[in-house]
Scaffold this motif. Sequence first.
Motif, PDB file in Angstrom:
ATOM      1  N   ILE A 489      47.142 -10.429  -1.959  1.00 55.15           N
ATOM      2  CA  ILE A 489      46.137  -9.652  -2.697  1.00 55.15           C
ATOM      3  C   ILE A 489      46.744  -8.289  -3.035  1.00 55.15           C
ATOM      4  O   ILE A 489      47.234  -7.583  -2.156  1.00 55.15           O
ATOM      5  CB  ILE A 489      44.858  -9.473  -1.856  1.00 55.15           C
ATOM      6  CG1 ILE A 489      44.260 -10.852  -1.555  1.00 55.15           C
ATOM      7  CG2 ILE A 489      43.848  -8.602  -2.591  1.00 55.15           C
ATOM      8  CD1 ILE A 489      43.061 -10.819  -0.629  1.00 55.15           C
ATOM      9  N   TYR A 492      41.523  -4.971  -4.298  1.00 54.43           N
ATOM     10  CA  TYR A 492      40.187  -5.569  -4.331  1.00 54.43           C
ATOM     11  C   TYR A 492      39.147  -4.467  -4.462  1.00 54.43           C
ATOM     12  O   TYR A 492      39.441  -3.291  -4.220  1.00 54.43           O
ATOM     13  CB  TYR A 492      39.928  -6.410  -3.072  1.00 54.43           C
ATOM     14  CG  TYR A 492      39.861  -5.630  -1.787  1.00 54.43           C
ATOM     15  CD1 TYR A 492      38.681  -5.015  -1.385  1.00 54.43           C
ATOM     16  CD2 TYR A 492      40.984  -5.521  -0.968  1.00 54.43           C
ATOM     17  CE1 TYR A 492      38.630  -4.286  -0.214  1.00 54.43           C
ATOM     18  CE2 TYR A 492      40.935  -4.790   0.211  1.00 54.43           C
ATOM     19  CZ  TYR A 492      39.756  -4.175   0.582  1.00 54.43           C
ATOM     20  OH  TYR A 492      39.696  -3.449   1.746  1.00 54.43           O
ATOM     21  N   TYR A 503      32.899  -9.497  -4.138  1.00 46.04           N
ATOM     22  CA  TYR A 503      34.167  -8.775  -4.222  1.00 46.04           C
ATOM     23  C   TYR A 503      35.019  -9.339  -5.344  1.00 46.04           C
ATOM     24  O   TYR A 503      34.916 -10.521  -5.673  1.00 46.04           O
ATOM     25  CB  TYR A 503      34.936  -8.889  -2.900  1.00 46.04           C
ATOM     26  CG  TYR A 503      34.256  -8.167  -1.774  1.00 46.04           C
ATOM     27  CD1 TYR A 503      34.574  -6.848  -1.476  1.00 46.04           C
ATOM     28  CD2 TYR A 503      33.261  -8.805  -1.037  1.00 46.04           C
ATOM     29  CE1 TYR A 503      33.918  -6.179  -0.457  1.00 46.04           C
ATOM     30  CE2 TYR A 503      32.598  -8.142  -0.021  1.00 46.04           C
ATOM     31  CZ  TYR A 503      32.930  -6.826   0.266  1.00 46.04           C
ATOM     32  OH  TYR A 503      32.281  -6.156   1.260  1.00 46.04           O
ATOM     33  N   LEU A 505      39.005  -9.763  -6.515  1.00 48.97           N
ATOM     34  CA  LEU A 505      40.374  -9.687  -6.008  1.00 48.97           C
ATOM     35  C   LEU A 505      41.354  -9.798  -7.160  1.00 48.97           C
ATOM     36  O   LEU A 505      41.155 -10.592  -8.076  1.00 48.97           O
ATOM     37  CB  LEU A 505      40.690 -10.860  -5.066  1.00 48.97           C
ATOM     38  CG  LEU A 505      39.725 -11.210  -3.948  1.00 48.97           C
ATOM     39  CD1 LEU A 505      40.287 -12.405  -3.170  1.00 48.97           C
ATOM     40  CD2 LEU A 505      39.542 -10.022  -3.028  1.00 48.97           C
TER      41      LEU A 505
END
Length: 886
Positions: A489, A492, A503, A505
């Motif tokens: 990731i 985010y 959320y 990402l």
Amino acid sequence: MTANEIRDSFKKFFESKQHAIVPSAPMVIKDDPTLMFTNAGMNQWKDIILGTRDPEPRRRADTQKCLRVSGKHNDLEEVGHDTYHHTMFEMLGNWSFGDYFKEGAIDMAWEYLVDVLKLNPEDLYVTVFEGSPEENIPRDDEAARYWAKHVPEDHIINGNKHDNFWEMGDTGPCGPCSEIHVDSRTPEQRKASGKSGRDLVNQDDPQVIEIWNLVFMQFNRKADGSLEKLSMNVIDTGMGFERLVRMLQGKHSNYDTDVFQPIIKAEQQLTGLKYVTFEEEQEAPITKQQDDINVAMRVCADHLRAVSFSIADGQLPSNAKAGYVIRRILRRAVRYAYTFLGQKDGFLYKLVPTLVREMGDAFPELKAQQQLISKVMKEEEDAFLRTLDKGISLLDKAMEQLKAEGKTELDGVQAFRLFDTYGFPLDLTELICRENGFTVNEEQFNVEMQKQKERARNAAAVENSDWVELAQGEQQFVGYDYTEYECHILRYRKVTQKKNEFYELVLDYTPFYGEMGGQVGDCGVICNEAETIEIVDAKRENNQTVHIVKQLPKDPSAQFMACVDTDKRDASAANHTATHLLDYALKQVLGDHVEQKGSFVSPDTLRFDFSHFEKVSDEQIREVERMVNEMIRQDIHIDEHRDVPFEEAKKLGAIALFGEKYGDKVRVVRFGPSCEFCGGIHASSTGRIGFFKIISESSVAAGIRRIEAKTGKECEELLYQTEDMLRAVKAFFNNAKDLQGVIKKYIDEHDAMKKEIESFQTQAVERAAKQLVGKAREVNGVKVVTAVLPMNPAAAKDLAFKIRAAVEGSLLCVLGTHDNNKPQLSIMMSDDMVSDHGLNAGQMVREAAKLIQGGGGGQPHFAQAGGKNADGLSAAVDKVVELANL
Ligand code: ATP
Ligand code: MG
């Protein structure tokens, strides 16, 4: 110089300074939730400025179509009233992404304006940012120093945050800026005002105006309001093309240049009214009425451009979002034309040919879509004029009521309802009221408006928190080749929408396709040994895929495997390929005017909107289906070319869409004769589609048709449903072999029986009429016929009329009939009962129907009522006779 020559000279100048000349991005923005329309040249470079896209080539220049009608930059209410703000305008711009900075930008701007275009340096003033203690930014001494090379000190002016710190929106790239202003006053105006140009800079003087803004992008404004430094210095300049043309053509209003004059001439011709130019106005002041005409002509000329360019960019007027903004612009123009130019029928669409003649060479999308633009515009105008008519008649009624009540003020709630339901703007309501001696309670109107805004805001509120950066870098999309890939990731953030929390990402490598070009996003999971997180959707934002998850991983910095749900992906891919084949087949069957106007592709369906001006016939649909299915059976393999330079792709014969934003390098997808620019996910060969079937064809807007279709497994289901239905129908007819013949026979028999019954009924009614008239009583010279009998409502009406025909002289006939226990009361009278006895069947039936628990009405001589209580019929009949009081 003509406007077209000026546009070319800008491009030539920056080309000679090693800038790549790039095309304008579409005016309508499709993948940025913070912005609906391009409001500045830099919008299309936002991701380069933020460091998520390759900055090469580092010097670029263009002319960008901009629209300032919503959000942070909204000039709509000025437009037409002043002579230098437009809704849609062209912004000439040059950029440096980490190449030259303040000095280079200032030198080039000066060279172009003064050395090349020969503007008089004495008329030019420049501003620099005075600094902001609370943001901890000092005065821009650097820019001031470079300006001092070219202009005397008293032509350099300090400017505040409002004017000299440029921001695209509430968040995003920003920085201090330096504006160039031109004093274009006439010698007489200068003498009369006694002020120097310096004193009028940024004072809203219509003759001392900003033409060019050089922005020194250094920061990114975050959601919490704080500023963070950008990774490179960026030059972003924007010069209003229409304002520049005006300066160079020695005019004092943008509308007096050759950008607008041809349109204004056409308006004069169509309306028979005159437009008074700035020069003419200097010679003789104009009346209020002429000023209204001037404003209206400017509004129409301006809005014509905004609406035409939006439609050409694929944004049709509609009820929501960007479409609604366009609809409002168009309505504003219609209203001005209606009120001040006397145009009670569609007007704007008649100006389209002039616009296309003037701007079609520089913007070929206008030429290519002229027919669509005119059609859509006419339909919108007609529809709005009908609402205007309706609104006016409602307003008339309201004013009558006010008069009756002896009041002189229309309440604001009513004015707001007119606005909200009929699109009837307050100023028009006020105008009509004023003409009739009434006022409008504006305060109340504003309260209602505020209430509605709050309702809308609460419904749509989306809150984004700032991105949390875990690692630096750009995202790589690997989804054309893989459905599973190792990833981390990168960043985010949390998003709150209507109390829902989720959320977003951004991964470093992703096989997930983010919703774009009508194809829905992939879903799937990211997982490692410790956990599995579901990806519920993937969207496209600023050129990258954003993955939507309900919860964050426990360890966001861990390594994951990103896995796409391949069943859904394969089904979407097949549908996407099918839309390409459909597009091709439609062009073959219907003609070259067919242009894609929108599409939607999901795992279980596909939808395709296209320009075409009449219904597609059943035969044409069959032909299209056959052609597509033939291509499916040929099992044509995908021929995909990535990173093809745009011009080369065009040479390949690929179909590009108007209003779509393409990079310098594009992807071309070919299946046999179908060849399109496309970033979507496709089947590896057409055979994977399996089968193609159109399930509906309809109209979505003027000149736009929509086809919905199914493929593969969905078609299989469709076939089973049809088969099951047919089987059930056959069973009704004892599985007859010749089903059509049997059904036809039944229908014929049914029709014959219906006729027979009708003839029996007529005879029965005739008999009953004769009998009842024979039994009639006579009360004070009036024949009274009463009866309670079983009969259906149509026959009862028939009977009543037959009795009336059979009786000469005065008649009161009251029939209580019932049909399957449903009572009906009918009253029929001769005309003299109404005129001489003052009776009214409608009133009597309403009163008497209470006894059958019902209601009804009708004309004075004939009325009917239905009810619930058949037992009350005979009392109801008596009641009518009693009410007649013979
Ligand atoms: P103004 O103060 O005149 O509204 P601005 O500060 O909003 O201008 P910028 O955002 O700096 O302008 O845009 C760059 C240039 O684009 C301006 O210098 C001007 O020449 C031009 N421009 C801005 N808004 C409009 C508009 N509504 N119509 C035509 N040109 C415009
Ligand atoms: Mg402005």
